[in-house]
Design a protein around this motif. Structure first.
Motif, mmCIF file in Angstrom:
data_model
loop_
_atom_site.group_PDB
_atom_site.id
_atom_site.type_symbol
_atom_site.label_atom_id
_atom_site.label_comp_id
_atom_site.label_asym_id
_atom_site.label_seq_id
_atom_site.Cartn_x
_atom_site.Cartn_y
_atom_site.Cartn_z
ATOM 1 N N ARG A 1 3.016 -0.131 9.672
ATOM 2 C CA ARG A 1 3.346 0.409 8.251
ATOM 3 C C ARG A 1 3.824 -0.845 7.650
ATOM 4 O O ARG A 1 3.383 -1.124 6.470
ATOM 5 C CB ARG A 1 4.290 1.489 8.102
ATOM 6 C CG ARG A 1 4.557 1.767 6.648
ATOM 7 C CD ARG A 1 5.410 3.080 6.888
ATOM 8 N NE ARG A 1 5.757 3.467 5.344
ATOM 9 C CZ ARG A 1 7.006 2.525 4.610
ATOM 10 N NH1 ARG A 1 7.448 1.653 5.221
ATOM 11 N NH2 ARG A 1 6.952 2.834 3.774
ATOM 12 N N THR A 2 4.751 -1.538 8.257
ATOM 13 C CA THR A 2 5.573 -2.813 7.810
ATOM 14 C C THR A 2 4.421 -3.836 7.434
ATOM 15 O O THR A 2 4.280 -4.481 6.437
ATOM 16 C CB THR A 2 6.649 -3.346 8.394
ATOM 17 O OG1 THR A 2 7.568 -2.102 8.669
ATOM 18 C CG2 THR A 2 7.135 -4.301 8.027
ATOM 19 N N ILE A 3 3.479 -3.873 8.322
ATOM 20 C CA ILE A 3 2.408 -4.938 8.363
ATOM 21 C C ILE A 3 1.465 -4.704 7.025
ATOM 22 O O ILE A 3 1.392 -5.543 6.115
ATOM 23 C CB ILE A 3 1.414 -5.182 9.476
ATOM 24 C CG1 ILE A 3 2.503 -5.863 10.738
ATOM 25 C CG2 ILE A 3 0.252 -5.915 9.168
ATOM 26 C CD1 ILE A 3 1.708 -5.384 12.118
ATOM 27 N N ASP A 4 1.151 -3.438 6.954
ATOM 28 C CA ASP A 4 0.442 -3.136 5.637
ATOM 29 C C ASP A 4 1.036 -3.272 4.496
ATOM 30 O O ASP A 4 0.636 -3.823 3.362
ATOM 31 C CB ASP A 4 -0.012 -1.374 5.916
ATOM 32 C CG ASP A 4 -0.881 -1.035 7.031
ATOM 33 O OD1 ASP A 4 -1.502 -2.099 7.402
ATOM 34 O OD2 ASP A 4 -0.970 -0.031 7.476
ATOM 35 N N GLU A 5 2.426 -3.002 4.351
ATOM 36 C CA GLU A 5 3.376 -3.097 3.238
ATOM 37 C C GLU A 5 3.428 -4.520 2.741
ATOM 38 O O GLU A 5 3.449 -4.947 1.637
ATOM 39 C CB GLU A 5 4.806 -2.508 3.409
ATOM 40 C CG GLU A 5 4.567 -0.920 3.380
ATOM 41 C CD GLU A 5 4.135 -0.339 2.046
ATOM 42 O OE1 GLU A 5 4.242 -0.668 1.094
ATOM 43 O OE2 GLU A 5 3.460 0.949 2.480
ATOM 44 N N ILE A 6 3.684 -5.408 3.803
ATOM 45 C CA ILE A 6 4.071 -6.948 3.355
ATOM 46 C C ILE A 6 2.588 -7.575 2.967
ATOM 47 O O ILE A 6 2.590 -8.189 1.961
ATOM 48 C CB ILE A 6 4.541 -7.859 4.836
ATOM 49 C CG1 ILE A 6 5.942 -7.346 5.269
ATOM 50 C CG2 ILE A 6 4.233 -9.116 4.707
ATOM 51 C CD1 ILE A 6 6.212 -7.710 6.368
ATOM 52 N N THR A 7 1.586 -7.350 3.831
ATOM 53 C CA THR A 7 0.034 -7.602 3.443
ATOM 54 C C THR A 7 -0.194 -7.333 1.947
ATOM 55 O O THR A 7 -0.651 -7.946 1.003
ATOM 56 C CB THR A 7 -0.857 -7.254 4.106
ATOM 57 O OG1 THR A 7 -0.456 -7.582 5.657
ATOM 58 C CG2 THR A 7 -2.175 -7.753 3.868
ATOM 59 N N ARG A 8 0.062 -5.964 1.638
ATOM 60 C CA ARG A 8 -0.142 -5.320 0.040
ATOM 61 C C ARG A 8 0.617 -5.895 -1.026
ATOM 62 O O ARG A 8 0.192 -6.339 -2.077
ATOM 63 C CB ARG A 8 0.107 -3.854 0.276
ATOM 64 C CG ARG A 8 -0.475 -3.419 -1.185
ATOM 65 C CD ARG A 8 -0.324 -1.558 -0.947
ATOM 66 N NE ARG A 8 -1.069 -1.103 0.128
ATOM 67 C CZ ARG A 8 -0.244 -0.506 1.053
ATOM 68 N NH1 ARG A 8 0.953 -0.564 1.014
ATOM 69 N NH2 ARG A 8 -1.007 0.321 1.970
ATOM 70 N N ALA A 9 1.822 -6.369 -0.499
ATOM 71 C CA ALA A 9 2.732 -7.047 -1.448
ATOM 72 C C ALA A 9 2.145 -8.318 -1.597
ATOM 73 O O ALA A 9 2.083 -9.075 -2.951
ATOM 74 C CB ALA A 9 4.153 -6.716 -0.984
ATOM 75 N N CYS A 10 1.840 -9.093 -0.667
ATOM 76 C CA CYS A 10 1.424 -10.547 -0.817
ATOM 77 C C CYS A 10 0.065 -10.716 -1.670
ATOM 78 O O CYS A 10 0.131 -11.491 -2.539
ATOM 79 C CB CYS A 10 1.286 -11.314 0.534
ATOM 80 S SG CYS A 10 2.905 -11.311 1.599
ATOM 81 N N VAL A 11 -0.822 -9.957 -1.296
ATOM 82 C CA VAL A 11 -1.990 -9.926 -1.944
ATOM 83 C C VAL A 11 -1.805 -9.468 -3.516
ATOM 84 O O VAL A 11 -2.340 -10.095 -4.423
ATOM 85 C CB VAL A 11 -3.099 -8.661 -1.606
ATOM 86 C CG1 VAL A 11 -4.273 -8.400 -2.484
ATOM 87 C CG2 VAL A 11 -3.349 -9.183 -0.094
ATOM 88 N N GLU A 12 -0.956 -8.408 -3.900
ATOM 89 C CA GLU A 12 -0.789 -8.243 -5.307
ATOM 90 C C GLU A 12 0.068 -9.333 -5.903
ATOM 91 O O GLU A 12 -0.222 -9.885 -7.016
ATOM 92 C CB GLU A 12 0.367 -6.968 -5.098
ATOM 93 C CG GLU A 12 0.753 -6.591 -6.848
ATOM 94 C CD GLU A 12 -0.318 -6.005 -7.322
ATOM 95 O OE1 GLU A 12 -0.171 -5.645 -8.791
ATOM 96 O OE2 GLU A 12 -1.371 -5.484 -6.937
ATOM 97 N N MET A 13 1.139 -9.892 -5.323
ATOM 98 C CA MET A 13 1.687 -11.061 -5.986
ATOM 99 C C MET A 13 0.967 -12.325 -6.069
ATOM 100 O O MET A 13 1.065 -13.175 -6.964
ATOM 101 C CB MET A 13 3.016 -11.404 -4.978
ATOM 102 C CG MET A 13 4.144 -10.475 -5.150
ATOM 103 S SD MET A 13 5.758 -10.904 -4.225
ATOM 104 C CE MET A 13 5.222 -10.620 -2.395
ATOM 105 N N SER A 14 -0.027 -12.505 -4.971
ATOM 106 C CA SER A 14 -1.020 -13.696 -5.083
ATOM 107 C C SER A 14 -1.679 -13.314 -6.412
ATOM 108 O O SER A 14 -1.962 -14.518 -7.088
ATOM 109 C CB SER A 14 -1.828 -13.775 -4.013
ATOM 110 O OG SER A 14 -2.722 -14.610 -3.899
#
Length: 287
Positions: A129-142
């Motif tokens: 779940r942490t992997i999913d949250e970090i990836t989602r956040a990075c995609v959004e910020m990118s």
């Protein structure tokens, strides 16, 4: 020439080559010395020590001339200040010496020994779940070109960097990370440190890398990400504010413009590495 020969004979009388035979001990000794000389020269060449070494060689040449021509006043001053010079060299080379000692301490043979093994447990490091949250956040910020600097702790504790920031101690979520790095918010400047499934601190200051091979186009955020990866075994995720590109820094190496899949793969590798280390520790305890 006679005077020069006499000077070398008096000052370098201790320099004698040992008798070398072809037995196994001498061969091993030669290989060890060759390896040490290679490692020292390689370390000097890839650090600021290379520039400093050239300065030291110039000073050594000047000292040789001073002793050769018997300049008594300068010789007296040099002899009195030799201890200060040694302490100064240790201070000047402190960052390089620290890296050398840290690289020795990171050897697997020491980490897995009973005396030097790390007692800090690795609880699977972090969840899917942490992997999913970090990836989602990075995609959004990118996509929004929001600059971000996220440090994932591994075995080496990052408390010294946490103390430079503000304590958070919250569950990792994409919304939290996005809000932290949002422009003009109190916490957006600096790095976020993640331990396991929790954000431990924000607005943390990280050491900047002095690696001359890094592109001049890289800003402070990328240099800080590489710097902390050089000083610790952490993995750092950097989102560029100018281009929106996602980069990953690990062990002093920077991978720029990684895809979403590549970012997820890096995080999965980090997670699996923690699980493997945990299993190894359990086996050692069982034995």
């Amino acid at each position: 020439m006679v005077r020069i020969s006499a000077w070398f004979a008096s000052h370098f009388s201790w320099l004698r080559f040992p008798n070398v035979s072809l037995d196994a001990v001498d061969v091993v000794e030669i290989l060890i010395l060759a390896w040490l000389v290679y490692r020292i020269l390689n370390w000097i060449k890839t650090s600021h020590a290379w520039t400093l070494l050239r300065g030291i060689l110039i000073i050594a040449a000047a000292l040789g001339l001073i002793y050769l021509f018997q300049m008594d006043t300068l010789i007296y001053i040099i002899n009195q200040g030799m201890s200060i010079v040694i302490i100064t060299l240790v201070v000047v080379f402190q960052p390089e010496l620290r890296k050398v000692l840290e690289s020795i301490g990171e050897r697997e043979i020491l980490q897995h020994s009973f005396i030097f093994g790390q007692n800090r447990s690795v609880e699977g490091r972090f969840s899917d779940r942490t992997i999913d949250e970090i990836t989602r956040a990075c995609v959004e910020m990118s996509s929004e070109r929001t600059g971000a600097l996220i440090v994932m702790e591994q075995n080496e504790n990052l408390h010294e960097y946490e103390r430079t920031g503000i304590e958070i101690d919250a569950l990792v979520t994409s919304q939290l990370l996005i809000n932290i790095f949002e422009h003009n918010t109190p916490l957006h400047d600096g790095a976020v440190i993640i331990r396991g499934d929790r954000v431990t601190a924000a607005t943390c200051y990280l050491p900047l890398s002095d690696n001359k091979s890094l592109s001049k186009a890289l800003g402070t955020r990328h240099r800080a990400g590489v710097g902390v990866s050089e000083a610790t075994d952490s993995l750092t995720i950097i989102v560029s504010e100018e281009t929106g590109g996602i980069s990953v820094a690990y062990k002093g190496e920077l991978e720029r413009n990684v895809s979403v899949k590549e970012l997820r793969d890096r995080l999965v590798e980090l997670q699996k590495r923690g699980i493997v280390q945990k299993k190894k520790r359990r086996r050692r305890r069982a034995v």
